[in-house]
Design a protein around this motif. Structure first.
Motif, PDB file in Angstrom:
ATOM      1  N   ALA A 163       1.132  25.350  35.062  1.00 24.06           N
ATOM      2  CA  ALA A 163       1.626  24.561  33.932  1.00 24.06           C
ATOM      3  C   ALA A 163       1.177  23.107  34.060  1.00 24.06           C
ATOM      4  O   ALA A 163       0.806  22.465  33.068  1.00 24.06           O
ATOM      5  CB  ALA A 163       3.150  24.647  33.862  1.00 24.06           C
ATOM      6  N   ILE A 164       1.210  22.575  35.280  1.00 18.94           N
ATOM      7  CA  ILE A 164       0.777  21.200  35.509  1.00 18.94           C
ATOM      8  C   ILE A 164      -0.716  21.053  35.218  1.00 18.94           C
ATOM      9  O   ILE A 164      -1.150  20.092  34.556  1.00 18.94           O
ATOM     10  CB  ILE A 164       1.090  20.775  36.955  1.00 18.94           C
ATOM     11  N   ILE A 165      -1.509  21.985  35.717  1.00 16.53           N
ATOM     12  CA  ILE A 165      -2.953  21.932  35.478  1.00 16.53           C
ATOM     13  C   ILE A 165      -3.253  21.988  33.981  1.00 16.53           C
ATOM     14  O   ILE A 165      -4.070  21.214  33.453  1.00 16.53           O
ATOM     15  CB  ILE A 165      -3.664  23.081  36.212  1.00 16.53           C
ATOM     16  N   CYS A 166      -2.572  22.902  33.285  1.00 12.21           N
ATOM     17  CA  CYS A 166      -2.790  23.024  31.834  1.00 12.21           C
ATOM     18  C   CYS A 166      -2.432  21.729  31.118  1.00 12.21           C
ATOM     19  O   CYS A 166      -3.189  21.243  30.272  1.00 12.21           O
ATOM     20  CB  CYS A 166      -1.953  24.171  31.276  1.00 12.21           C
ATOM     21  N   GLY A 167      -1.278  21.159  31.465  1.00 12.00           N
ATOM     22  CA  GLY A 167      -0.860  19.924  30.810  1.00 12.00           C
ATOM     23  C   GLY A 167      -1.842  18.792  31.047  1.00 12.00           C
ATOM     24  O   GLY A 167      -2.160  18.026  30.129  1.00 12.00           O
ATOM     25  N   LEU A 181      -6.373  15.472  28.589  1.00  9.69           N
ATOM     26  CA  LEU A 181      -7.737  14.979  28.437  1.00  9.69           C
ATOM     27  C   LEU A 181      -8.316  15.393  27.082  1.00  9.69           C
ATOM     28  O   LEU A 181      -9.008  14.610  26.416  1.00  9.69           O
ATOM     29  CB  LEU A 181      -8.626  15.506  29.566  1.00  9.69           C
ATOM     30  N   GLY A 182      -8.022  16.627  26.679  1.00 10.10           N
ATOM     31  CA  GLY A 182      -8.460  17.075  25.361  1.00 10.10           C
ATOM     32  C   GLY A 182      -7.840  16.267  24.240  1.00 10.10           C
ATOM     33  O   GLY A 182      -8.503  15.952  23.244  1.00 10.10           O
ATOM     34  N   ALA A 183      -6.554  15.893  24.397  1.00  7.10           N
ATOM     35  CA  ALA A 183      -5.869  15.106  23.371  1.00  7.10           C
ATOM     36  C   ALA A 183      -6.476  13.709  23.260  1.00  7.10           C
ATOM     37  O   ALA A 183      -6.631  13.170  22.160  1.00  7.10           O
ATOM     38  CB  ALA A 183      -4.377  15.014  23.687  1.00  7.10           C
ATOM     39  N   ILE A 232     -12.720  21.563  26.261  1.00 12.19           N
ATOM     40  CA  ILE A 232     -11.626  21.355  27.212  1.00 12.19           C
ATOM     41  C   ILE A 232     -10.440  22.255  26.870  1.00 12.19           C
ATOM     42  O   ILE A 232      -9.890  22.969  27.726  1.00 12.19           O
ATOM     43  CB  ILE A 232     -11.191  19.876  27.203  1.00 12.19           C
ATOM     44  N   ASN A 233     -10.029  22.233  25.613  1.00 10.14           N
ATOM     45  CA  ASN A 233      -8.869  23.032  25.200  1.00 10.14           C
ATOM     46  C   ASN A 233      -9.147  24.532  25.298  1.00 10.14           C
ATOM     47  O   ASN A 233      -8.284  25.311  25.717  1.00 10.14           O
ATOM     48  CB  ASN A 233      -8.472  22.670  23.768  1.00 10.14           C
ATOM     49  N   ALA A 234     -10.357  24.931  24.914  1.00  9.59           N
ATOM     50  CA  ALA A 234     -10.706  26.351  24.976  1.00  9.59           C
ATOM     51  C   ALA A 234     -10.765  26.834  26.417  1.00  9.59           C
ATOM     52  O   ALA A 234     -10.374  27.970  26.719  1.00  9.59           O
ATOM     53  CB  ALA A 234     -12.045  26.598  24.283  1.00  9.59           C
ATOM     54  N   ALA A 235     -11.238  25.980  27.319  1.00 11.88           N
ATOM     55  CA  ALA A 235     -11.363  26.389  28.722  1.00 11.88           C
ATOM     56  C   ALA A 235     -10.010  26.611  29.382  1.00 11.88           C
ATOM     57  O   ALA A 235      -9.855  27.509  30.214  1.00 11.88           O
ATOM     58  CB  ALA A 235     -12.160  25.334  29.498  1.00 11.88           C
TER      59      ALA A 235
END
Length: 360
Positions: A212-216, A221-223, A269-272
């Motif tokens: 969850a931390i990695i995803c956030g 970065l994507g945002a 970034i978001n897709a990955a």
């Protein structure tokens, strides 16, 4: 107080010192990035580097080269910056970066990155020391989650730099956000290192929360890329329509990557990381089955995790739909990240549920 307790308390205090120390170094990196942008705004070279970097720009540059044989010395005129357009699209080269092509700007940018590396190492040491002080994963409450989140966000940025990606433009917003995140963590979210609820005594704490931390961190970065895309896209639209952006807007926007590049960066970034977010939800459901005897119970945290998943799925789907590309898809991406933020701050602080162990 026995020896073990004294050692743990000492480690906890050391962790706090390291976190505060990292904030001091991040502050220095912040001012170095400011210097990079300020010095880059004075660059004449930077304003032409984008045109020279574009495919086919060599001919345009050559046309602007005038050689005056005055005493055998060739005089090179500055090439004109041209915004090229194709049918239905804009073909705009990337800007030269925050440093604007200046030596001093680039020097301060390198200093900022070096300071960011030092701050990252100090903060990571603080997170590791926190883990040693509690003998468990260092993300069982919001304070620990926050300091680990900012560490991973900076680490992800540094990995992209190490891979030679053109992402130094993220440095200033990233360091600013990290300072804000750590400031909230140490002043509002701080929790003593010995706090741990029974439901968290599981190896799933390492798996579920770490992902969850990695995803956030990566979603963040994507945002950032998405927000800058919206600004850069507006800037390019104004130029294409014959408008004249303000001096400040031009100084900043012309040094960023093109809108197309920023859009691709955010999407990739978001897709990955989206599959990892899917795994995070599945891992959480498995943990819930072990801890509470059911895999899904529509707890507020579960609901908002699912809403976040749906929002990012909608964004990725929109990117594959012609009528929803560009700004519409970007807005969806920002809504999705806002859902992630609310899932973290809003649900943990303001909503009661089985996940109400924020420690604040």
């Amino acid at each position: 107080m026995n020896l073990a307790a004294a050692t743990n308390e000492s480690l906890a205090n050391t962790s706090n010192v390291l976190i505060y120390s990292s904030m001091a170094v991040y502050t220095l990196a912040f001012f170095a990035h400011i210097a990079e942008w300020v010095l880059g705004s004075r660059s004449k070279v930077g304003r032409t580097a984008a045109a020279l970097s574009a495919p086919g720009a060599a001919a345009s540059a050559a046309a602007s080269v005038k050689k005056a044989q005055a005493g055998g010395t060739a005089v090179l005129d500055r090439p004109e910056v041209i915004t090229r357009s194709a049918t239905g699209t804009r073909d705009v080269p990337d800007g030269p970066g925050a440093a604007g092509g200046t030596f001093k700007g680039d020097l301060w940018g390198r200093i900022a990155v070096s300071l960011t590396v030092v701050a990252f190492l100090v903060e990571a040491s603080g997170v590791a020391t926190r883990a040693l002080s509690v003998q468990r994963a260092p993300w069982a409450n919001m304070y620990e989650f926050s300091i680990t989140f900012s560490t991973v966000a900076v680490g992800s940025y540094l990995v992209l730099l190490a891979l030679k990606k053109n992402v130094r433009w993220i440095g200033l917003p990233l360091v600013t956000t990290v300072l804000l995140d750590l400031g909230i963590a140490v002043t509002t979210l701080y929790t003593d290192s010995d706090q741990l609820v029974p439901a968290l005594h599981s190896y799933w704490l390492w798996i579920h929360v770490s992902t969850a931390i990695i995803c956030g961190a990566v979603f963040y970065l994507g945002a950032v890329g998405t927000v800058l895309y919206l600004f850069r896209d507006s800037y390019e639209n104004k130029l294409a329509s014959g408008g004249t952006p303000g001096k400040f807007a031009s100084s900043v926007m012309e040094r960023l990557p093109s809108a197309s590049s920023l859009d691709k960066f955010s999407y990739r970034i978001n897709a990955a990381v989206f599959p990892l977010w899917t795994f995070t939800i599945i891992a959480g459901a498995i943990w819930a089955g072990d801890a509470w005897g059911r895999y899904w119970g529509w707890d507020p945290k579960e609901v908002w995790s699912f809403i976040t998943w749906v929002a990012y799925a909608a964004y990725l789907h929109a990117r594959a739909t012609a009528g929803w590309k560009g700004r519409k898809a970007a807005y969806l991406a920002l809504v999705a990240f806002a859902c992630w933020l609310f899932n973290y701050y809003g649900v943990n602080i303001f909503v009661s549920g089985l996940h109400s162990y924020a420690g604040v």
